[in-house]
Design a protein around this motif. Structure first.
Motif, PDB file in Angstrom:
ATOM      1  N   ARG A  14       0.647  -1.090   0.064  1.00 53.58           N
ATOM      2  CA  ARG A  14       0.048  -0.014  -0.039  1.00 53.58           C
ATOM      3  C   ARG A  14       0.858   1.446  -0.199  1.00 53.58           C
ATOM      4  N   LEU A  15       1.921   1.265   0.566  1.00 59.77           N
ATOM      5  CA  LEU A  15       2.892   2.262   0.729  1.00 59.77           C
ATOM      6  C   LEU A  15       3.550   2.812  -0.795  1.00 59.77           C
ATOM      7  N   PHE A  16       3.709   1.604  -1.505  1.00 62.40           N
ATOM      8  CA  PHE A  16       4.362   1.734  -3.036  1.00 62.40           C
ATOM      9  C   PHE A  16       3.186   1.432  -4.052  1.00 62.40           C
ATOM     10  N   PRO A  17       2.288   1.791  -4.061  1.00 57.48           N
ATOM     11  CA  PRO A  17       1.105   1.303  -4.899  1.00 57.48           C
ATOM     12  C   PRO A  17       1.557   1.272  -6.447  1.00 57.48           C
ATOM     13  N   LYS A  18       2.352   2.135  -6.874  1.00 59.87           N
ATOM     14  CA  LYS A  18       2.713   1.976  -8.551  1.00 59.87           C
ATOM     15  C   LYS A  18       3.713   0.860  -8.864  1.00 59.87           C
ATOM     16  N   TYR A  19       4.247   0.117  -7.897  1.00 61.37           N
ATOM     17  CA  TYR A  19       4.973  -1.032  -8.118  1.00 61.37           C
ATOM     18  C   TYR A  19       3.998  -2.314  -8.254  1.00 61.37           C
ATOM     19  N   ILE A  20       4.592  -3.302  -9.010  1.00 65.61           N
ATOM     20  CA  ILE A  20       3.653  -4.500  -9.181  1.00 65.61           C
ATOM     21  C   ILE A  20       4.000  -5.523  -7.864  1.00 65.61           C
ATOM     22  N   TRP A  21       3.308  -5.759  -7.379  1.00 65.18           N
ATOM     23  CA  TRP A  21       3.596  -6.838  -6.343  1.00 65.18           C
ATOM     24  C   TRP A  21       2.830  -8.398  -6.364  1.00 65.18           C
ATOM     25  N   GLU A  22       1.794  -8.286  -7.358  1.00 64.26           N
ATOM     26  CA  GLU A  22       1.052  -9.245  -7.354  1.00 64.26           C
ATOM     27  C   GLU A  22       0.019  -9.263  -8.545  1.00 64.26           C
ATOM     28  N   LYS A  23      -0.399 -10.180  -8.926  1.00 64.57           N
ATOM     29  CA  LYS A  23      -1.817 -10.277  -9.867  1.00 64.57           C
ATOM     30  C   LYS A  23      -2.842 -10.565  -9.172  1.00 64.57           C
ATOM     31  N   THR A  24      -4.128 -10.110  -9.357  1.00 61.53           N
ATOM     32  CA  THR A  24      -5.288 -10.430  -9.001  1.00 61.53           C
ATOM     33  C   THR A  24      -6.077 -10.948  -9.589  1.00 61.53           C
ATOM     34  N   PHE A  25      -7.296 -11.851  -9.233  1.00 58.28           N
ATOM     35  CA  PHE A  25      -7.900 -12.649  -9.682  1.00 58.28           C
ATOM     36  C   PHE A  25      -7.383 -13.387 -11.091  1.00 58.28           C
ATOM     37  N   SER A  26      -6.335 -14.192 -10.586  1.00 58.81           N
ATOM     38  CA  SER A  26      -5.595 -14.956 -11.657  1.00 58.81           C
ATOM     39  C   SER A  26      -6.103 -16.455 -11.888  1.00 58.81           C
ATOM     40  N   ASN A  27      -6.929 -16.804 -11.264  1.00 60.35           N
ATOM     41  CA  ASN A  27      -7.779 -18.080 -11.445  1.00 60.35           C
ATOM     42  C   ASN A  27      -6.644 -19.333 -11.548  1.00 60.35           C
ATOM     43  N   LYS A  28      -5.987 -19.393 -10.361  1.00 60.10           N
ATOM     44  CA  LYS A  28      -4.983 -20.431  -9.981  1.00 60.10           C
ATOM     45  C   LYS A  28      -4.023 -20.392 -11.052  1.00 60.10           C
ATOM     46  N   THR A  29      -3.334 -18.857 -10.796  1.00 57.19           N
ATOM     47  CA  THR A  29      -2.116 -18.820 -11.923  1.00 57.19           C
ATOM     48  C   THR A  29      -0.877 -18.089 -10.759  1.00 57.19           C
ATOM     49  N   LEU A  30       0.179 -18.823 -11.128  1.00 54.15           N
ATOM     50  CA  LEU A  30       1.275 -18.030 -10.301  1.00 54.15           C
ATOM     51  C   LEU A  30       2.260 -17.675 -11.442  1.00 54.15           C
ATOM     52  N   TYR A  31       3.271 -16.755 -10.759  1.00 50.43           N
ATOM     53  CA  TYR A  31       3.995 -15.942 -11.690  1.00 50.43           C
ATOM     54  C   TYR A  31       5.405 -15.954 -11.254  1.00 50.43           C
ATOM     55  N   LEU A  32       6.237 -17.133 -11.862  1.00 48.27           N
ATOM     56  CA  LEU A  32       7.632 -17.319 -11.386  1.00 48.27           C
ATOM     57  C   LEU A  32       8.447 -16.422 -12.109  1.00 48.27           C
ATOM     58  N   THR A  33       9.525 -15.776 -11.312  1.00 47.34           N
ATOM     59  CA  THR A  33      10.503 -14.887 -11.904  1.00 47.34           C
ATOM     60  C   THR A  33      11.877 -15.167 -11.478  1.00 47.34           C
ATOM     61  N   PHE A  34      12.871 -15.120 -12.323  1.00 48.88           N
ATOM     62  CA  PHE A  34      14.289 -15.395 -12.130  1.00 48.88           C
ATOM     63  C   PHE A  34      15.350 -14.095 -12.293  1.00 48.88           C
ATOM     64  N   ASP A  35      15.933 -13.978 -11.263  1.00 50.20           N
ATOM     65  CA  ASP A  35      16.809 -12.594 -11.463  1.00 50.20           C
ATOM     66  C   ASP A  35      18.266 -13.212 -11.755  1.00 50.20           C
ATOM     67  N   ASP A  36      19.009 -12.076 -12.354  1.00 56.87           N
ATOM     68  CA  ASP A  36      20.535 -12.331 -12.436  1.00 56.87           C
ATOM     69  C   ASP A  36      20.914 -13.075 -13.598  1.00 56.87           C
ATOM     70  N   GLY A  37      20.417 -13.701 -14.372  1.00 56.43           N
ATOM     71  CA  GLY A  37      20.714 -14.193 -15.349  1.00 56.43           C
ATOM     72  C   GLY A  37      21.103 -13.316 -16.622  1.00 56.43           C
ATOM     73  N   PRO A  38      21.438 -14.013 -17.875  1.00 54.80           N
ATOM     74  CA  PRO A  38      21.376 -15.221 -18.254  1.00 54.80           C
ATOM     75  C   PRO A  38      22.880 -15.812 -17.622  1.00 54.80           C
ATOM     76  N   THR A  39      22.906 -17.150 -16.966  1.00 51.92           N
ATOM     77  CA  THR A  39      24.058 -17.659 -16.549  1.00 51.92           C
ATOM     78  C   THR A  39      24.143 -19.220 -17.215  1.00 51.92           C
ATOM     79  N   PRO A  40      25.395 -19.350 -17.801  1.00 51.93           N
ATOM     80  CA  PRO A  40      25.326 -20.561 -18.475  1.00 51.93           C
ATOM     81  C   PRO A  40      25.196 -21.643 -17.566  1.00 51.93           C
ATOM     82  N   GLU A  41      25.596 -21.531 -16.484  1.00 56.54           N
ATOM     83  CA  GLU A  41      25.665 -22.964 -15.335  1.00 56.54           C
ATOM     84  C   GLU A  41      24.132 -23.189 -14.877  1.00 56.54           C
TER      85      GLU A  41
END
Length: 215
Positions: A14-41
């Protein structure tokens, strides 16, 4: 001590409403994210694992790694995942001046656009601040430049040397709800714990009827 709680409190969102924190009403959907790549290993292993579950995700890439490993970036794109900006040098917004931070982000964006083309980013420019640390002034400038600042709902802490793979798995399974954005890292530091955690997360939620989409 962990820098952020595993699940971001509602008050922070609520303090930072302009940021995206989640998706509402997603109907059993999750959003996986991966930081720091691309990494060959680890990035290619991550892609292969996602493919086994027909899962799509979002990769927040470091510009310097994109420059070093463009072929992996193109593979991420070819397999239908979304790609976002994670600065060029993985810098901390709290300890960098606004101009330096914005310029570093723009440098990463230019690198991504050189590889993927301007059209790829014509409808959205996703940005995640490294460490989740960004000053309000930095955020305002980036938003003016068209970036969507993507934070998260749940962080696995797969990079933390003080936690085990089981700890990271429990972080996700205990706190994740429909529509949540979950943070993993396709980095060398996180490799072993990601390899332990990711297949189990994909299997657990797939068995319960969830799908995994990109942002």
């Amino acid at each position: 001590m962990l820098a952020f709680p595993v699940k971001i409190p509602i008050i922070i969102k609520r303090l930072f409403p302009k940021y995206i924190w989640e998706k509402t009403f997603s109907n059993k959907t999750l959003y996986l994210t991966f930081d720091d790549g691309p990494t060959p290993e680890i990035t290619e292993w991550t892609l292969n694992t996602l493919k086994q579950f027909n899962a799509k995700a979002t990769f927040f890439c470091i510009g310097d790694n994109v420059k070093k490993y463009p072929d992996i970036l193109h593979k991420i794109n070819q397999e239908g995942h979304s790609i976002g900006n994670h600065t060029f040098n993985h810098i901390n917004g709290w300890i960098n001046k606004t101009n330096s931070y914005v310029n570093n982000t723009e440098k990463a964006q230019n690198t991504l656009e050189k590889e993927l083309g301007l059209e790829y980013f014509s409808t959205k420019k996703l940005f995640r601040p490294p460490y989740g640390k960004i000053k309000n002034k930095q955020a305002r400038q980036l938003i003016k430049k068209g970036y969507q600042i993507v934070m998260w709902s749940v962080i696995s802490y797969d990079w933390n040397i003080n936690l085990s793979g089981k700890d990271c798995l429990n972080n996700v399974l205990k706190h994740t709800k429909d529509g949540n954005i979950i943070v993993f890292h396709d980095s060398i530091k996180a490799k072993k714990k990601l390899q332990y955690t990711l297949p189990k997360v994909l299997s657990y939620y797939s068995d319960r009827g969830y799908s995994f989409k990109s942002l």
